[in-house]
Design an enzyme around this catalytic site. Structure first.
Site, short mmCIF file in Angstrom:
data_model
loop_
_atom_site.label_atom_id
_atom_site.label_comp_id
_atom_site.label_asym_id
_atom_site.label_seq_id
_atom_site.Cartn_x
_atom_site.Cartn_y
_atom_site.Cartn_z
N HIS A 118 30.36 41.07 40.88
CA HIS A 118 31.56 41.92 40.77
C HIS A 118 31.29 42.92 39.64
O HIS A 118 30.55 42.63 38.70
CB HIS A 118 32.74 41.01 40.40
CG HIS A 118 34.08 41.67 40.41
ND1 HIS A 118 34.53 42.45 39.38
CD2 HIS A 118 35.08 41.64 41.31
CE1 HIS A 118 35.76 42.88 39.64
NE2 HIS A 118 36.11 42.41 40.82
N ASP A 166 30.23 33.37 36.03
CA ASP A 166 31.49 34.02 36.40
C ASP A 166 32.12 33.15 37.49
O ASP A 166 31.75 33.22 38.66
CB ASP A 166 31.20 35.43 36.91
CG ASP A 166 32.44 36.11 37.47
OD1 ASP A 166 33.50 35.46 37.54
OD2 ASP A 166 32.35 37.29 37.85
N GLN A 176 35.93 33.27 41.23
CA GLN A 176 36.22 32.96 42.64
C GLN A 176 36.06 31.47 42.96
O GLN A 176 36.29 31.05 44.09
CB GLN A 176 35.29 33.77 43.57
CG GLN A 176 35.61 35.24 43.59
CD GLN A 176 37.01 35.55 44.12
OE1 GLN A 176 37.63 34.75 44.81
NE2 GLN A 176 37.52 36.72 43.77
N LYS A 228 44.19 34.16 39.62
CA LYS A 228 43.55 33.82 40.90
C LYS A 228 43.69 32.33 41.20
O LYS A 228 43.16 31.85 42.19
CB LYS A 228 42.06 34.20 40.87
CG LYS A 228 41.81 35.71 40.84
CD LYS A 228 40.33 35.99 40.85
CE LYS A 228 39.97 37.39 40.43
NZ LYS A 228 40.25 38.41 41.43
N CYS A 270 35.01 46.01 44.67
CA CYS A 270 34.47 46.00 43.30
C CYS A 270 33.08 45.37 43.26
O CYS A 270 32.72 44.70 42.26
CB CYS A 270 35.40 45.29 42.32
SG CYS A 270 36.95 46.11 42.09
N1 PMP Z 1 34.47 38.33 38.93
C1 PMP Z 1 34.76 38.08 40.21
C2 PMP Z 1 33.77 37.32 41.04
C3 PMP Z 1 35.98 38.51 40.74
O1 PMP Z 1 36.26 38.27 42.02
C4 PMP Z 1 36.89 39.21 39.90
C5 PMP Z 1 38.23 39.71 40.44
N2 PMP Z 1 38.20 40.16 41.75
C6 PMP Z 1 36.54 39.43 38.58
C7 PMP Z 1 35.33 38.98 38.12
C8 PMP Z 1 37.46 40.15 37.64
O2 PMP Z 1 38.61 39.39 37.42
P1 PMP Z 1 39.85 40.01 36.61
O3 PMP Z 1 40.17 41.31 37.27
O4 PMP Z 1 40.92 38.99 36.75
O5 PMP Z 1 39.41 40.20 35.20
#
Ligand code: PMP
Length: 416
Positions: free
Chosen positions: A122, A202, A205, A228, A370
């Site tokens: 991401h 990270d 997910q 999430k 993203c």
């Molecule tokens: N890493 C991953 C794998 C994500 O899916 C996301 C959010 N889609 C993020 C980081 C960023 O998370 P946040 O916008 O809550 O900071």
């Protein structure tokens, strides 16, 4: 697990009970709805318990401090951390990764060092490292994603003594499960340590679908977001292994994180306080604790993972009946626990399909998610993503697939 009963615990799905069509929410990888218990915990805090923490020497202040620290304890137990002090509250995954890049990263990454990422990151786990590489002269390298199996290609081969940090996704927001197994990931982390690297996971997910044991994984840093996993926005978690605490400076400076201050000098309080300057998001942390109370029982037995896998299998079965649809990583989805599916459609832009589904009361995600470098590497510009959560039902999948069929037929006819 009875998802229809669980759905009733979420006011969002009851609020528009008389509206038709009923909302179908399958964008859970972006954010989840909140159960009543989470909303209650926040309202209750502001109604009866509101005070700043670690400051007020009166009952209300001490009570708020206890609630906030209990939330930290719940998180520690939730991810099986050794100590509560290893849990730092942040505003979310993005904040946590920037925190590590700008503190530990700036102190330990030098010119010529390698920061190892994957092609499936991401943007939140790419851009902070791009910035650090520009600032330090470090080099970014990427574990590749096999375009057929959608698994990482020989991640071990990328490890060397030049790799100082591996920052890698626990699960992709585009293609879901990406590690062969949790024990394979733990072995990879052990090998990275052997080479002298530190590892950041990270887990944004992963956290709402499978339980996480940070001690078994032995990651040095692990990040995720509350929103999430059925908790509030504005709260996230950065796990930092205790042994690293003394090697990491504060990210921000201000109230609540000092040991002693003079006009020209300051010394820091021990972790976690030295990493949490200013008034933290107290109510959101308490809300995250309530989300853990709600979610944890479903993760300790595999009923949630199984339920989401069943919905995914059914969705794939439907999508496969339309030969203009290409599912990203079909083989991969059959072999692993999954809760999301991304796909593209001949002659139909993902945004058009998502807008059509929106008119039917169905929320899906479309675009580069993203993860633009990955989508481009796969030869695409955008995809449609369906991602399931605890309240999705078989009826949701059936209605969704009917709407997808209608939308594709309509949009393809407009193009021809
Ligand atoms: N890493 C991953 C794998 C994500 O899916 C996301 C959010 N889609 C993020 C980081 C960023 O998370 P946040 O916008 O809550 O900071």
């Amino acid at each position: 697990m009875n998802s229809a009963t669980i759905k009733k615990l979420f006011p969002f799905f009851n609020a528009g009970a008389s509206t038709h069509p009923k909302p179908i929410y399958v964008d859970n990888a972006a954010t989840t709805h909140k159960p009543q218990s989470v909303l209650d915990s926040i309202i209750n805090f502001y109604t009866h318990q509101n005070a700043n923490i670690h400051r007020g020497l009166y009952d209300l202040g001490e009570g708020a401090t206890v609630l906030y620290e209990q939330a930290r304890q719940k998180v520690a137990q939730f991810i099986h951390a050794k100590k509560n002090e290893e849990i730092i509250f942040t505003s979310g995954t993005t904040h946590g990764i920037n925190f590590v890049a700008q503190t530990w990263g700036k102190q330990h990454i030098k010119k010529g060092d390698i920061i190892l990422l994957s092609q499936a990151e991401h943007h939140a786990n790419l851009l902070p490292w791009q910035q650090l590489a520009h600032e330090t002269g470090a080099i970014l390298d990427f574990i590749t994603v096999d375009p057929v199996t959608y698994m990482f290609v020989d991640p071990l081969e990328k490890l060397s003594s030049r790799v100082k940090l591996v920052a890698i996704t626990h699960e992709s927001n585009v293609i879901g499960s990406i590690w062969q197994s949790e024990s394979y990931l733990a072995d990879f982390i052990a090998q990275a340590h052997q080479c002298g690297a530190h590892v950041l996971l990270d887990s944004a997910q992963r956290v709402s679908h499978q339980s996480i044991n940070v001690q078994k994984l032995n990651a040095d840093f692990l990040v995720f977001s509350g929103h999430k996993m059925y908790g509030p926005t504005g709260i996230g978690v950065l796990y930092i292994k205790e042994a690293l605490h003394s090697h990491i400076p504060p990210y921000q400076k201000g109230g609540g994180m000092v040991h002693a201050v003079s006009y020209h000098h300051a010394t820091w309080a021990p972790a976690p306080h030295k990493f949490e300057a200013g008034t933290p998001p107290i109510a959101s942390a308490i809300g995250l604790g309530a989300a853990i109370d709600f979610l944890q029982p479903h993760l300790t037995v595999p009923d949630l993972a199984l339920h989401e896998q069943n919905l995914t299998t059914l969705l794939i079965h439907y999508l496969n009946q339309n030969d203009t649809i290409t599912i990203l990583g079909q083989a991969h989805h059959n072999a692993h626990d999954q809760h999301l599916v991304s796909f593209s459609v001949n002659n139909v832009h993902a945004h058009d399909l998502a807008s059509f589904l929106g008119t039917q009361g169905i929320a899906v995600r479309a675009g580069h998610l993203c993860a633009q470098p990955l989508i481009n590497t796969l030869g695409l510009e955008s995809v449609t993503r369906i991602s399931f959560g605890i309240y999705n039902t078989i009826d949701d999948v059936v209605a969704l697939c009917t709407a997808i069929d209608t939308g594709i037929t309509l949009l393809q006819r407009l193009k021809s």
